[in-house]
Scaffold this motif. Sequence first.
Motif, PDB file in Angstrom:
ATOM      1  N   LEU A  13       0.825  -1.473   0.202  1.00 55.42           N
ATOM      2  CA  LEU A  13      -0.138  -0.028   0.207  1.00 55.42           C
ATOM      3  C   LEU A  13       0.691   1.331   0.148  1.00 55.42           C
ATOM      4  N   ARG A  14       1.477   1.391   1.037  1.00 48.92           N
ATOM      5  CA  ARG A  14       2.860   2.255   1.250  1.00 48.92           C
ATOM      6  C   ARG A  14       3.581   2.648  -0.718  1.00 48.92           C
ATOM      7  N   ALA A  15       3.838   1.476  -0.966  1.00 47.11           N
ATOM      8  CA  ALA A  15       4.671   1.378  -2.593  1.00 47.11           C
ATOM      9  C   ALA A  15       3.553   2.528  -3.970  1.00 47.11           C
ATOM     10  N   THR A  16       2.740   2.645  -3.134  1.00 51.66           N
ATOM     11  CA  THR A  16       1.489   3.157  -4.028  1.00 51.66           C
ATOM     12  C   THR A  16       0.792   4.544  -3.543  1.00 51.66           C
ATOM     13  N   LEU A  17       1.966   4.857  -2.815  1.00 48.56           N
ATOM     14  CA  LEU A  17       1.306   6.763  -1.921  1.00 48.56           C
ATOM     15  C   LEU A  17       3.145   7.031  -2.264  1.00 48.56           C
ATOM     16  N   ALA A  18       2.923   8.566  -2.603  1.00 48.04           N
ATOM     17  CA  ALA A  18       4.244   9.046  -3.182  1.00 48.04           C
ATOM     18  C   ALA A  18       4.151   9.746  -2.182  1.00 48.04           C
ATOM     19  N   PRO A  19       5.421  10.626  -1.929  1.00 46.96           N
ATOM     20  CA  PRO A  19       6.219  10.699  -0.473  1.00 46.96           C
ATOM     21  C   PRO A  19       5.859  12.278   0.416  1.00 46.96           C
ATOM     22  N   ASP A  20       4.833  13.025  -1.099  1.00 43.78           N
ATOM     23  CA  ASP A  20       4.537  13.965  -0.209  1.00 43.78           C
ATOM     24  C   ASP A  20       3.122  13.888  -0.460  1.00 43.78           C
ATOM     25  N   VAL A  21       2.110  12.232  -0.066  1.00 43.68           N
ATOM     26  CA  VAL A  21       0.940  11.975  -0.216  1.00 43.68           C
ATOM     27  C   VAL A  21       0.142  13.173   0.670  1.00 43.68           C
ATOM     28  N   TRP A  75      -3.594  13.108   2.462  1.00 45.32           N
ATOM     29  CA  TRP A  75      -4.576  11.805   3.145  1.00 45.32           C
ATOM     30  C   TRP A  75      -5.574  12.553   3.592  1.00 45.32           C
ATOM     31  N   THR A  76      -6.222  12.593   3.179  1.00 45.75           N
ATOM     32  CA  THR A  76      -8.428  13.254   4.412  1.00 45.75           C
ATOM     33  C   THR A  76      -9.123  12.330   4.486  1.00 45.75           C
ATOM     34  N   GLU A  77      -9.199  12.235   5.709  1.00 44.36           N
ATOM     35  CA  GLU A  77     -10.855  11.264   5.718  1.00 44.36           C
ATOM     36  C   GLU A  77     -11.533  12.213   6.515  1.00 44.36           C
ATOM     37  N   MET A  78     -12.444  12.009   5.805  1.00 47.65           N
ATOM     38  CA  MET A  78     -13.898  12.667   6.013  1.00 47.65           C
ATOM     39  C   MET A  78     -14.226  13.623   7.543  1.00 47.65           C
ATOM     40  N   ALA A  79     -14.468  14.860   7.480  1.00 49.65           N
ATOM     41  CA  ALA A  79     -14.918  15.246   8.625  1.00 49.65           C
ATOM     42  C   ALA A  79     -15.993  14.711   9.847  1.00 49.65           C
ATOM     43  N   GLY A  80     -15.912  14.694  10.889  1.00 53.32           N
ATOM     44  CA  GLY A  80     -17.123  13.050  11.102  1.00 53.32           C
ATOM     45  C   GLY A  80     -16.362  12.088  10.869  1.00 53.32           C
ATOM     46  N   PHE A  81     -15.735  11.978  10.841  1.00 50.02           N
ATOM     47  CA  PHE A  81     -15.151  10.483  10.438  1.00 50.02           C
ATOM     48  C   PHE A  81     -13.937  10.028  12.133  1.00 50.02           C
ATOM     49  N   PRO A  82     -14.236   8.858  12.059  1.00 45.44           N
ATOM     50  CA  PRO A  82     -13.573   9.245  13.632  1.00 45.44           C
ATOM     51  C   PRO A  82     -11.777   8.818  13.123  1.00 45.44           C
ATOM     52  N   LEU A  83     -11.557   8.924  12.104  1.00 43.68           N
ATOM     53  CA  LEU A  83     -10.661   9.083  12.207  1.00 43.68           C
ATOM     54  C   LEU A  83      -9.853  10.960  10.849  1.00 43.68           C
ATOM     55  N   ALA A  84     -10.667  11.389  11.533  1.00 43.56           N
ATOM     56  CA  ALA A  84     -11.013  12.474  10.072  1.00 43.56           C
ATOM     57  C   ALA A  84      -9.621  13.744  10.475  1.00 43.56           C
ATOM     58  N   GLY A  85      -9.157  14.027   9.191  1.00 38.26           N
ATOM     59  CA  GLY A  85      -7.657  14.779   9.448  1.00 38.26           C
ATOM     60  C   GLY A  85      -7.129  14.336   7.746  1.00 38.26           C
ATOM     61  N   THR A  86      -6.410  15.214   7.520  1.00 39.19           N
ATOM     62  CA  THR A  86      -4.853  14.461   6.556  1.00 39.19           C
ATOM     63  C   THR A  86      -3.816  14.271   6.952  1.00 39.19           C
ATOM     64  N   TYR A  87      -3.604  13.253   6.607  1.00 33.75           N
ATOM     65  CA  TYR A  87      -1.795  13.032   7.102  1.00 33.75           C
ATOM     66  C   TYR A  87      -0.783  12.913   5.328  1.00 33.75           C
ATOM     67  N   ARG A  88      -0.219  12.858   5.934  1.00 34.47           N
ATOM     68  CA  ARG A  88       0.871  13.014   4.823  1.00 34.47           C
ATOM     69  C   ARG A  88       1.972  11.986   5.037  1.00 34.47           C
ATOM     70  N   THR A  89       3.041  12.024   4.171  1.00 33.58           N
ATOM     71  CA  THR A  89       4.030  10.420   4.035  1.00 33.58           C
ATOM     72  C   THR A  89       2.903   8.897   3.660  1.00 33.58           C
ATOM     73  N   PRO A  90       3.331   8.060   3.703  1.00 30.45           N
ATOM     74  CA  PRO A  90       2.826   7.084   3.330  1.00 30.45           C
ATOM     75  C   PRO A  90       3.193   6.054   4.422  1.00 30.45           C
ATOM     76  N   ASP A  91       4.145   6.833   5.062  1.00 28.17           N
ATOM     77  CA  ASP A  91       3.951   5.664   7.220  1.00 28.17           C
ATOM     78  C   ASP A  91       3.044   6.587   7.538  1.00 28.17           C
ATOM     79  N   GLY A  92       2.873   8.078   7.533  1.00 27.31           N
ATOM     80  CA  GLY A  92       1.413   9.162   8.034  1.00 27.31           C
ATOM     81  C   GLY A  92       0.577   7.977   8.067  1.00 27.31           C
ATOM     82  N   VAL A  93       0.143   7.594   6.785  1.00 20.88           N
ATOM     83  CA  VAL A  93      -1.175   7.482   6.426  1.00 20.88           C
ATOM     84  C   VAL A  93      -1.872   6.138   6.755  1.00 20.88           C
ATOM     85  N   THR A  94      -0.577   4.888   6.711  1.00 11.48           N
ATOM     86  CA  THR A  94      -0.667   3.495   7.048  1.00 11.48           C
ATOM     87  C   THR A  94      -0.775   3.421   8.398  1.00 11.48           C
ATOM     88  N   SER A  95       0.495   4.512   9.457  1.00 15.31           N
ATOM     89  CA  SER A  95       0.227   4.320  10.520  1.00 15.31           C
ATOM     90  C   SER A  95      -1.264   4.628  11.542  1.00 15.31           C
TER      91      SER A  95
END
Length: 136
Positions: free
Chosen positions: A29-37, A39-59
Amino acid sequence: MSEFATSAAPRDVVRRQYLASAAGDLEALRATLAPDVEWTEMAGFPLAGTYRTPDGVTSHVMERLGKAWDGWTAHDDTYVVDGENVVVLARYTAANKATGKPIDVRVAHHFVVRGGLIVRFEQFVDTALVRDAMSD
Protein backbone atom coordinates in the motif's frame (compact mmCIF):
# COMPACT_ATOMS: atom_id res chain seq x y z
CA MET A 1 6.08 -9.04 -12.93
CA SER A 2 2.78 -8.46 -14.67
CA GLU A 3 2.02 -5.29 -16.60
CA PHE A 4 -0.68 -4.42 -14.02
CA ALA A 5 1.85 -4.64 -11.15
CA THR A 6 4.08 -2.00 -12.75
CA SER A 7 1.52 0.11 -14.64
CA ALA A 8 1.59 3.84 -13.89
CA ALA A 9 -1.95 4.28 -15.24
CA PRO A 10 -3.98 6.10 -12.57
CA ARG A 11 -6.71 3.43 -12.41
CA ASP A 12 -4.15 0.63 -12.00
CA VAL A 13 -2.28 2.47 -9.24
CA VAL A 14 -5.52 3.04 -7.31
CA ARG A 15 -6.64 -0.58 -7.84
CA ARG A 16 -3.29 -1.81 -6.45
CA GLN A 17 -3.91 0.37 -3.37
CA TYR A 18 -7.31 -1.30 -2.77
CA LEU A 19 -5.88 -4.78 -3.28
CA ALA A 20 -3.01 -4.10 -0.88
CA SER A 21 -5.41 -2.69 1.71
CA ALA A 22 -7.74 -5.69 1.45
CA ALA A 23 -4.77 -8.05 1.86
CA GLY A 24 -3.43 -6.10 4.84
CA ASP A 25 -0.19 -5.57 2.92
CA LEU A 26 0.85 -2.16 4.24
CA GLU A 27 4.21 -2.28 2.46
CA ALA A 28 2.50 -2.71 -0.92
CA LEU A 29 0.00 0.00 0.00
CA ARG A 30 2.79 2.44 0.92
CA ALA A 31 4.38 1.69 -2.47
CA THR A 32 1.34 3.27 -4.20
CA LEU A 33 1.70 6.54 -2.25
CA ALA A 34 3.88 9.52 -3.13
CA PRO A 35 6.39 10.63 -0.46
CA ASP A 36 4.42 13.89 -0.08
CA VAL A 37 0.94 12.31 -0.27
CA GLU A 38 -1.98 14.18 1.34
CA TRP A 39 -4.60 11.70 2.57
CA THR A 40 -7.80 13.25 3.95
CA GLU A 41 -10.33 11.33 6.00
CA MET A 42 -13.67 13.18 6.07
CA ALA A 43 -14.69 15.48 8.92
CA GLY A 44 -16.91 13.51 11.29
CA PHE A 45 -15.20 10.21 10.46
CA PRO A 46 -13.46 8.65 13.48
CA LEU A 47 -10.03 9.22 11.89
CA ALA A 48 -10.85 12.67 10.46
CA GLY A 49 -7.87 14.70 9.36
CA THR A 50 -5.18 14.97 6.72
CA TYR A 51 -2.19 12.66 6.95
CA ARG A 52 1.08 12.96 5.07
CA THR A 53 3.79 10.51 4.03
CA PRO A 54 3.14 6.83 3.28
CA ASP A 55 4.08 5.84 6.85
CA GLY A 56 1.83 8.56 8.28
CA VAL A 57 -1.12 7.32 6.23
CA THR A 58 -0.73 3.67 7.15
CA SER A 59 -0.03 4.30 10.85
CA HIS A 60 -2.82 6.87 11.34
CA VAL A 61 -5.46 5.25 9.13
CA MET A 62 -5.02 1.60 8.16
CA GLU A 63 -3.37 0.40 11.38
CA ARG A 64 -5.94 2.24 13.54
CA LEU A 65 -8.83 0.84 11.50
CA GLY A 66 -7.41 -2.65 12.04
CA LYS A 67 -7.30 -2.10 15.81
CA ALA A 68 -10.89 -0.85 16.06
CA TRP A 69 -12.65 -3.00 13.45
CA ASP A 70 -12.80 -6.66 12.45
CA GLY A 71 -12.55 -7.25 8.74
CA TRP A 72 -12.40 -3.58 7.68
CA THR A 73 -12.58 -3.70 3.88
CA ALA A 74 -13.10 -1.07 1.21
CA HIS A 75 -14.86 -2.77 -1.71
CA ASP A 76 -14.07 -0.81 -4.88
CA ASP A 77 -17.04 -1.13 -7.21
CA THR A 78 -16.95 1.56 -9.90
CA TYR A 79 -14.10 3.66 -11.28
CA VAL A 80 -14.49 7.01 -13.03
CA VAL A 81 -11.21 8.22 -14.51
CA ASP A 82 -10.48 11.68 -15.92
CA GLY A 83 -6.77 12.14 -16.52
CA GLU A 84 -4.99 12.07 -13.16
CA ASN A 85 -8.31 12.06 -11.25
CA VAL A 86 -9.81 8.74 -10.20
CA VAL A 87 -13.14 8.64 -8.38
CA VAL A 88 -14.09 5.28 -6.92
CA LEU A 89 -17.57 4.40 -5.74
CA ALA A 90 -17.16 1.79 -3.06
CA ARG A 91 -18.46 0.52 0.26
CA TYR A 92 -16.96 -0.23 3.62
CA THR A 93 -17.77 -3.42 5.50
CA ALA A 94 -16.57 -4.32 8.97
CA ALA A 95 -17.68 -5.04 12.52
CA ASN A 96 -16.69 -2.75 15.36
CA LYS A 97 -14.58 -4.65 17.91
CA ALA A 98 -15.98 -2.78 20.93
CA THR A 99 -19.69 -3.05 20.07
CA GLY A 100 -19.85 -5.96 17.62
CA LYS A 101 -22.05 -3.82 15.37
CA PRO A 102 -21.51 -4.22 11.62
CA ILE A 103 -21.35 -1.57 8.94
CA ASP A 104 -22.05 -1.75 5.23
CA VAL A 105 -21.84 1.86 4.07
CA ARG A 106 -21.45 3.47 0.65
CA VAL A 107 -18.42 5.70 0.11
CA ALA A 108 -16.77 7.73 -2.63
CA HIS A 109 -13.02 8.23 -2.82
CA HIS A 110 -11.24 10.83 -4.94
CA PHE A 111 -7.62 10.09 -5.81
CA VAL A 112 -5.12 12.20 -7.75
CA VAL A 113 -2.35 10.10 -9.33
CA ARG A 114 0.82 11.62 -10.78
CA GLY A 115 3.91 9.81 -11.97
CA GLY A 116 2.47 6.44 -11.00
CA LEU A 117 1.84 7.42 -7.35
CA ILE A 118 -1.15 8.64 -5.37
CA VAL A 119 -0.48 12.26 -4.42
CA ARG A 120 -3.88 13.10 -2.94
CA PHE A 121 -6.87 11.25 -1.49
CA GLU A 122 -10.18 12.52 -0.17
CA GLN A 123 -12.91 10.42 1.42
CA PHE A 124 -16.68 11.03 1.26
CA VAL A 125 -18.81 8.82 3.54
CA ASP A 126 -21.91 8.89 5.73
CA THR A 127 -19.99 9.32 8.96
CA ALA A 128 -23.11 8.91 11.11
CA LEU A 129 -23.47 5.27 10.05
CA VAL A 130 -19.87 4.56 11.05
CA ARG A 131 -20.23 6.37 14.38
CA ASP A 132 -23.52 4.56 15.14
CA ALA A 133 -21.72 1.23 14.85
CA MET A 134 -19.16 2.48 17.37
CA SER A 135 -21.67 3.35 20.11
CA ASP A 136 -23.80 1.15 22.35
